[in-house]
Design a protein around this motif. Structure first.
Motif, mmCIF file in Angstrom:
data_model
loop_
_atom_site.group_PDB
_atom_site.id
_atom_site.type_symbol
_atom_site.label_atom_id
_atom_site.label_comp_id
_atom_site.label_asym_id
_atom_site.label_seq_id
_atom_site.Cartn_x
_atom_site.Cartn_y
_atom_site.Cartn_z
ATOM 1 N N ARG A 100 43.545 15.695 4.296
ATOM 2 C CA ARG A 100 45.013 15.618 4.201
ATOM 3 C C ARG A 100 45.521 15.663 5.632
ATOM 4 O O ARG A 100 45.183 16.588 6.373
ATOM 5 C CB ARG A 100 45.551 16.813 3.414
ATOM 6 C CG ARG A 100 46.540 16.412 2.340
ATOM 7 C CD ARG A 100 46.983 17.614 1.556
ATOM 8 N NE ARG A 100 48.400 17.816 1.796
ATOM 9 C CZ ARG A 100 48.974 18.986 1.909
ATOM 10 N NH1 ARG A 100 48.276 20.069 1.802
ATOM 11 N NH2 ARG A 100 50.265 19.068 2.118
ATOM 12 N N GLN A 107 46.782 11.447 2.324
ATOM 13 C CA GLN A 107 45.520 12.033 1.888
ATOM 14 C C GLN A 107 44.541 10.911 1.616
ATOM 15 O O GLN A 107 44.892 9.933 0.948
ATOM 16 C CB GLN A 107 45.731 12.879 0.629
ATOM 17 C CG GLN A 107 44.441 13.532 0.166
ATOM 18 C CD GLN A 107 44.678 14.690 -0.780
ATOM 19 O OE1 GLN A 107 45.643 15.415 -0.629
ATOM 20 N NE2 GLN A 107 43.799 14.851 -1.738
ATOM 21 N N VAL A 108 43.348 11.044 2.135
ATOM 22 C CA VAL A 108 42.402 9.949 1.985
ATOM 23 C C VAL A 108 40.960 10.488 2.016
ATOM 24 O O VAL A 108 40.690 11.508 2.641
ATOM 25 C CB VAL A 108 42.622 8.894 3.097
ATOM 26 C CG1 VAL A 108 42.280 9.439 4.463
ATOM 27 C CG2 VAL A 108 41.844 7.625 2.837
ATOM 28 N N THR A 137 37.354 14.403 1.943
ATOM 29 C CA THR A 137 38.761 14.096 1.681
ATOM 30 C C THR A 137 39.610 14.874 2.685
ATOM 31 O O THR A 137 39.464 16.093 2.813
ATOM 32 C CB THR A 137 39.145 14.492 0.240
ATOM 33 O OG1 THR A 137 38.240 13.841 -0.643
ATOM 34 C CG2 THR A 137 40.565 14.091 -0.087
ATOM 35 N N TRP A 141 47.906 24.441 4.055
ATOM 36 C CA TRP A 141 48.634 23.364 3.375
ATOM 37 C C TRP A 141 49.772 22.817 4.223
ATOM 38 O O TRP A 141 50.556 21.979 3.775
ATOM 39 C CB TRP A 141 49.126 23.817 1.998
ATOM 40 C CG TRP A 141 49.923 25.082 1.992
ATOM 41 C CD1 TRP A 141 49.453 26.334 1.800
ATOM 42 C CD2 TRP A 141 51.337 25.231 2.172
ATOM 43 N NE1 TRP A 141 50.472 27.249 1.867
ATOM 44 C CE2 TRP A 141 51.642 26.594 2.086
ATOM 45 C CE3 TRP A 141 52.380 24.336 2.401
ATOM 46 C CZ2 TRP A 141 52.925 27.088 2.218
ATOM 47 C CZ3 TRP A 141 53.665 24.825 2.529
ATOM 48 C CH2 TRP A 141 53.919 26.188 2.433
#
Lengths: 688, 192
Positions: free
Chosen positions: A629, A523-524, A627, A234
């Motif tokens: 990050r 984030q995409v 996805t 993270w």
């Protein structure tokens, strides 16, 4: 082999108890043969625990899943490397490992002092063996690694995926080396209390042990941060987890001790305080071990809860606290200072302030860590305390410490004059003001970041000036070149200049922490061929283009890997991969992040999700949506660089060599009132 | 089984979320009729989102970030909601962003989430009631520690013998070396 291991543990336990009794009784009665028996018990216990540890590793390597511990932390597909590290993968094994390291350090300490410090050694051996007996007792009665199950499964559960990382093979042992090494100065402090020898002898004897323990603990904490950074996926390295906090507690008091002990060595003051600090440091090390493995507080480190062990540890800790307090109270008259504090404008006062901050930080971190338990105990409602709380209360303390770091080494012992202060702080203050102006003009407005850089530059300048002054003076006096003078300066007082290097590392690390104020995150969800742009605070832009996704089975797991091309200001610079790993036995998924490291920032890529992952594995969806990050983390590399500098500085201070030659200058004659508490050895030292 | 495990991080469940966010996902609908309905729904959503949003996007994002930063994740033990990789946590974060876009304050959002999930997920203790006790420790430690230190310093300034230095025997050679060293050190300090 395992039967031999279990028997070895039982014999070690009995021998540790025997040796402890012999040590204390031998010291009390003055029986040399009993003391010798205690010392030999230390060596024997080491050998026996080594046999038991080898037996545990052999059970892991031999896939003996009839043993509960082996079945819980290993499986057939686990690599040999992780099978060996299975010794400290779980609570049971890590307690044996704790005992093994402690027995090793105890043996070295006893061997080193077999001919000197004879008055300390009976109680030192007794204390070390008592602690060893406790850990062995816990292992045998509450958490036996040789416990058999009712049946033998075909395979084990496997190792927790997050532990299957190289940092996890280094981080726990390093941390444990730190915790256990603090037992040696603790044992000497207890011995000093019992024998009444509360002069500086126990401190000078354990100086290197304290530094060694601090070295391991510091590096253990930093390795843990590195593990969190690369493995938890993270983008953070410290999140005030209860177990992280628990490792920080002895570090805070241990660091306070390293500073305050200098006051006792130089001025003969703070004797009681130093004893209290080292006692607390050891107690907090035991507390940290307990918190790590008891699972009492919710943590990413707690993989199981064992209330039996919690109660045993609490009982041991309580007994140690009561015994330590009683000993200090018993010897309260022996702590009389040899000198008085002459001025509040002195290095002694600066170190006192430093100690206040360290201890206040320790209380705050401990309070925040235990608050959920305390609140639940008193109100029935568990009130959690998260990272924002710890950051708010500890960042101001950290900044104040950064300031003291610049003050302490430069301010004079005994009494600083106004002229002395102006002369020493003129350059650092000037540099700090210049840095403040430049940062302000370049748009840095975050208060904490600004303060960190300004105070950091102040402190760094004091360190550089100290090195420069010493080198230049030596070069002129000895007629040496600057480089030779610098090296010889370090050699002549490794402890002092090694300490400065540690301080420099601390400053660099703090600047790295401050960089987090300018983190950028996006984030995409992307299809192969699509891209995302992310701007760095340093002015350039990264373009990340999602290229492809692949999946393949590996030993013990299935990997799904996304490849992402990285371009910096339009120029292709790298290809990053980010993974998801599904572990077979534990049915758990772990992330592997992609990191592009530069000297000033990290580009951090996390694969947050995959659209229709089953189709990816089957090979029917070659272009899945993923996805991501993405984070740009300024100055994170400085944290690791700071840690490295701190390690080098500690090694410089630790490195064995000739003590600095005493100048043939006039001997100071200290006019002292004769004290009744003066012991024979103190008189010997004065006469010498 | 492997696929079942990997399903844990399968983003399929959140595809709708991504579709609405990006407006470019292949919804894999078969048949012209269904596609037309999907296009109609997408168009309505595009119109509806700006109509229902009561605050500018940037402000809403700040509010959502502030709320998320005050919550621990109910889905990842020990982790904050902002960094929890679980897909359920992502859904919770999305619901918070939606609430922020609808004009709720960070505080309202946090209280709402805690009412649904439990007080134990609050990351920053309240500054009232029992939570206040958590905040009191640092000032208390500093005040009590400061007072103890002040009292000790007072004692330390009077307790113990004062240091007096008497000149000892120094040879002429030593005196010359000492003077030179001190002079050089002074020069170095002044130069610095």
């Amino acid at each position: 082999m395992t039967q031999i291991g279990e028997v070895a543990l039982w014999v070690a336990f009995i021998l540790a108890l025997w040796g402890a009794v012999m040590g204390f009784a031998g010291g009390r009665r003055g029986r040399g043969d009993w003391v010798l028996s205690a010392e030999r018990s230390v060596y024997a216990v080491l050998g026996l625990i080594a046999v038991a540890s080898t037996a545990i590793i052999a059970a892991f390597v031999g896939n003996e899943y009839g043993y509960k511990y082996v079945a819980g932390y290993s499986n057939r597909e686990l690599s040999l490397f992780y099978k060996i590290t299975g010794l400290w993968a779980g609570q049971t094994g890590s307690l044996v490992f704790w005992a093994l390291l402690l027995a090793l350090f105890s043996s070295i300490a006893v061997f080193q002092n077999r001919r000197r410090n004879r008055e300390f050694m009976p109680y030192v051996s007794g204390t070390l063996l008592l602690v060893l007996a406790f850990f062995l007792g816990v292992v045998l009665f509450a958490s036996n690694p040789f416990q058999l199950m009712d049946f033998t499964p075909a395979d084990g559960r496997g190792l927790n995926p997050q532990l299957q990382n190289y940092w996890m093979t280094i981080h726990p042992p390093t941390l444990y080396l730190g915790f256990t090494a603090f037992t040696i100065p603790f044992a000497f402090a207890v011995s000093a209390l019992l024998s009444g020898r509360l002069d500086t002898r126990w401190i000078t004897t354990t100086r290197r042990w304290t530094l060694l323990a601090w070295f391991f603990l510091t590096n253990g904490i930093i390795f843990g941060m590195m593990w969190a950074y690369v493995e938890l996926g993270w983008g953070g390295y410290w999140f005030w987890d209860p177990v992280e906090n628990a490792s920080l507690l002895p570090w805070l008091t241990g660091t306070a001790f390293l500073h305050s002990v200098m006051i006792q060595e130089k001025r003969g003051m703070l004797k009681m305080w130093n004893v209290l600090l080292i006692l607390s440091t050891f107690l907090l090390s035991v507390f940290a071990t307990f918190l790590t493995r008891s699972g009492l507080i919710e943590s990413v480190h707690s993989f199981a809860q064992n209330l039996t062990i919690s109660w045993i540890f609490l009982g041991f800790l309580s007994s140690l606290i009561v015994a330590s307090a009683a000993l200090v109270w018993w010897r309260r008259d022996a702590f009389a200072p040899e000198n008085r504090l002459e001025s509040v404008l002195s290095r002694e006062a600066a170190f006192l302030l430093n100690n206040l901050v360290f201890v206040a930080a320790m209380f705050t971190v401990m309070w925040g860590t235990l608050f959920p338990l305390i609140s639940e105990g008193f109100t029935g409602q568990k009130i959690a305390v998260g990272p924002p709380f710890f950051n708010r209360v500890n960042i101001p303390l950290g900044l104040f410490l950064l300031f003291l770091l610049g003050i302490g080494p430069v301010i004079a012992w005994r009494k600083a004059t106004g002229r002395n202060l102006v002369r020493n702080f003129r350059a650092p203050v000037g540099v700090a003001l210049a840095v403040a102006a430049v940062l302000w003009m370049t748009g840095v407005r975050n208060t904490y970041a600004l303060l960190t850089f300004v105070l950091g530059s102040f402190t760094m300048t004091t360190i550089v000036v100290e090195f420069w002054k010493g080198t230049r003076a030596r070069a002129r006096i000895e007629g040496e070149g600057v480089f030779a003078a610098f090296i010889h300066l370090m050699e002549r007082n490794r402890r002092r200049y090694g300490g400065y290097v540690v301080h420099a590392g601390f400053v660099v690390m703090f600047m790295g922490f401050a960089g987090s104020a300018y983190d950028v995150e996006k984030q995409v969800a992307l299809r192969p061929g699509e891209h995302i742009d992310i701007a760095s605070p340093f002015g350039h832009t990264y373009r990340l283009t999602y290229q492809a996704m692949s999946a393949y089975p590996a030993t013990n797991m299935t990997k799904v890997i996304a490849s992402v091309e990285v371009a910096k200001n339009g120029r292709r610079v790298d290809v990053l991969t980010a993974e998801k790993r599904a572990y077979k036995q534990r049915e758990e998924v772990a992330s592997e992040v992609g990191i592009r490291r530069a000297w000033n920032e990290d580009l951090y890529l996390i694969l947050a999700g995959i659209d229709d992952v089953n189709a990816v594995i089957r090979g029917t969806n070659p272009r899945p949506v993923a996805t991501f990050r993405v984070l740009v983390q300024p100055l994170v590399p400085w944290i690791w660089l700071g840690g490295l500098i701190m390690a080098i500085g500690t090694l410089v201070a630790l490195w064995p060599g000739a003590e600095p030659a005493r100048p043939a200058a006039p001997r100071q004659k200290v006019a002292r009132a004769p004290r009744a508490a003066d012991t024979e050895s103190e008189r010997e030292l004065v006469e010498a | 089984m492997m696929m079942r495990i990997l399903g844990g991080f399968d983003a399929k469940a959140s595809r709708g979320r991504m579709n609405s966010r990006l407006g470019r996902r292949d919804v894999r609908l078969r048949g012209r009729g269904l596609r037309s309905i999907a296009l109609l729904v997408a168009a309505l959503m595009l119109v509806a989102v700006p109509m229902t949003a009561q605050v500018p996007a940037e402000e809403a994002q700040k509010t959502a970030d502030a709320a998320i930063a005050r919550l621990r994740s109910p889905y990842c033990p020990g982790l904050m909601l902002e960094v929890c990789p679980s897909s359920q946590a992502e859904l919770l974060r999305d619901s918070i962003r939606t609430a922020a876009a609808q004009g709720q304050s960070a505080r309202q959002i946090v209280e709402d989430v805690l009412a649904r999930h439990g007080e134990e997920w609050r990351a920053v203790p309240r500054r009232s009631g029992v939570g206040l006790v958590a905040w009191m420790i640092l000032p208390l430690a500093l005040v009590v520690g400061g007072l103890v230190l002040w009292a000790r310093v007072k004692v330390m300034r009077t307790q113990g013998p004062a240091l007096t230095v008497a000149p000892g025997p120094v040879s002429d050679e030593e005196r010359v070396r000492l003077d030179a060293a001190l002079r050089e050190f002074e020069h170095a300090e002044d130069a610095a």
